[in-house]
Design an enzyme around this catalytic site. Sequence first.
Site, PDB file in Angstrom:
ATOM      1  N   TYR A  94       0.853  -1.189   0.000  1.00 44.40           N
ATOM      2  CA  TYR A  94       0.000   0.000   0.000  1.00 44.40           C
ATOM      3  C   TYR A  94       0.897   1.251   0.000  1.00 44.40           C
ATOM      4  CZ  TYR A  94      -3.181   3.578   1.620  1.00 44.40           C
ATOM      5  OH  TYR A  94      -3.898   4.734   1.736  1.00 44.40           O
ATOM      6  N   ASP A 165      -0.881  -6.839   6.606  1.00 49.73           N
ATOM      7  CA  ASP A 165      -1.990  -5.916   6.409  1.00 49.73           C
ATOM      8  C   ASP A 165      -3.075  -6.734   5.703  1.00 49.73           C
ATOM      9  OD1 ASP A 165      -3.789  -4.104   5.310  1.00 49.73           O
ATOM     10  OD2 ASP A 165      -2.264  -2.592   4.859  1.00 49.73           O
TER      11      ASP A 165
HETATM   12  C1  LIG Z   1      -6.208   2.409   2.815  1.00 50.08           C
HETATM   13  C2  LIG Z   1      -5.234   1.402   3.174  1.00 50.08           C
HETATM   14  C3  LIG Z   1      -4.330   1.624   4.229  1.00 50.08           C
HETATM   15  C4  LIG Z   1      -4.271   2.937   5.003  1.00 50.08           C
HETATM   16  O1  LIG Z   1      -5.434   3.195   5.713  1.00 50.08           O
HETATM   17  P1  LIG Z   1      -5.843   4.701   6.159  1.00 50.08           P
HETATM   18  O2  LIG Z   1      -7.084   4.487   6.954  1.00 50.08           O
HETATM   19  O3  LIG Z   1      -6.032   5.491   4.896  1.00 50.08           O
HETATM   20  O4  LIG Z   1      -4.725   5.251   6.971  1.00 50.08           O
HETATM   21  C5  LIG Z   1      -3.445   0.631   4.540  1.00 50.08           C
HETATM   22  N1  LIG Z   1      -3.419  -0.539   3.863  1.00 50.08           N
HETATM   23  C6  LIG Z   1      -4.267  -0.789   2.856  1.00 50.08           C
HETATM   24  C7  LIG Z   1      -4.188  -2.093   2.135  1.00 50.08           C
HETATM   25  C8  LIG Z   1      -5.204   0.163   2.466  1.00 50.08           C
HETATM   26  O5  LIG Z   1      -6.010  -0.097   1.447  1.00 50.08           O
END
Ligand SMILES: *Cc1c(COP(=O)(O)O)cnc(C)c1O
Length: 375
Positions: A94, A165
Amino acid sequence: MEKSSICASHDHDPHRGLVKPIQTSTAYFYIDEGKQPYPRYFNTPNQESVAAKIAKLESAEAGLVFSSGMAAISGGIMPFVKPGDHVILLRGLYGGTHSFVTKEFAKWGIEYDFASTDLNEFESLIRTTTTLIYVETPTNPCLGILDLKSLSSLVKSKHILTVIDNTFATPINQNPIKLGIDLVIHSGTKYLGGHSDLSCGAVVGESQLVDAVLANARNYGGTLNPASCHLLERSLQTLDVRVQRQNSNALAVSQYLESHDRVGKVLYPGLPSHPQHQLATQQMSGFGGMIAFELADGFDVTDFLRALKLATPAMSLGGVETTLTIPALTSHKLMPEADRQACGVTENMVRFSTGIESSQDLIEDLQQALAGLQS
Ligand SMILES: *Cc1c(COP(=O)(O)O)cnc(C)c1O
C-alpha cells in the site's frame, strides 16, 4: 462461533438497550478503582468493545483500534524494530506504507529490503539482524497471492515477527493468525467501516504483542474517538453479509469481464485463470471484492470510467458502492515507471472495488460503457 454471529453479537447496556451506548467521557472517577479508562490509553468502553470484536473475528487474543489504517500500521511496526535491525517487506505495498517505510526507517537506522510474492526471495534476503517481515495478500492492485503458511514456517525458528496488512481480504475471507502469522493489521477505513464514511484502523494478535503495541501507541497517541468506535462496531454487524455479497458480485463481474473482447487481462483470485488461484483457494475462504483488469489495446481507460453510470470513479475502496480507479494515474502515480512495471501496474489497468449492488446492474453498466467506447 460463526463470523456472522460474532459480527451481530452485542453487549447489553445497563439500561437493557440492545446497542452499546456511546460513552463520551474522557475522565473517569478513580477512587478505589483499579483500572483507569482514558482515550489515549485505548481502554474506554467503546474502544475495548469494538477492538475485542475485531480480535475475535481474526481468532486473535487481543486487539486495539486506531484513528486510521496508517496509525495502526506505524503502531504495529515501530515497537518491534530498533536501529540496526533489518526488515523484509513485500514489494508493491500500500502506497502509504511504502512511503512510511522509505521515509521513516532511514531516520531510525533500520535497514530493509523488498521481496516479491516468491518466498525464495524472502528466504534469500533473511539476515541474522532480520527481526520483522511485513506483507499484504492479496496485493494492491494486482491481486498477487503470498503463501502465508509457508512464510510463517520459513521464519518459525528464526525469531522473526510476521506482520500482515489484511485489509484487502477482510477477516471474513482470510485469517492469517490461523496460518501462523503473528500480527494482523486492518485499515478499517475500507471494508470494516464499509460505508466510505469512517477513518480507523486495528491491530490484533497475541496479548503479549498487543501489549507492546499499546505501550508504544500511548506515546504516539493515534486513538479512536467514541463516535467512530460506535460507527465501526455498527459496521461490523453487517461485515459478513456485505463481504459475502462483494465476493459473489466480484466473481460474477470478473467472469463477465473475462468473456468480453474489449477487455484484456482480468486478475481476480477467484478465477481459475489467476496464476495463484490454487493457493488462494487454500488460504482464503472467499476471494474478496477487488478486481484488476486491463482494457484491450486502443481503448482509453479514462473514457471508460466516464461512461459508467452506476460504478463511480473514486479513490479508496471497500465500501457498499462500487468504485474504480486507474492506479497508474492515482495510487501509483508517484511511483517510478520501472517500479510500477515491477508491480504489474500498466497504463490501461483499472482497479475495481465491488460494492453490494445487484451483480446484474453492475454487469449492465459495464456492458453499456464498454459498448460505447471508441477505439
Ligand atoms: C487504505 C489502506 C491503508 C491505510 O489506511 P488509512 O485508513 O487510509 O490510513 C493501509 N493498507 C491498505 C491495504 C489500504 O487499502
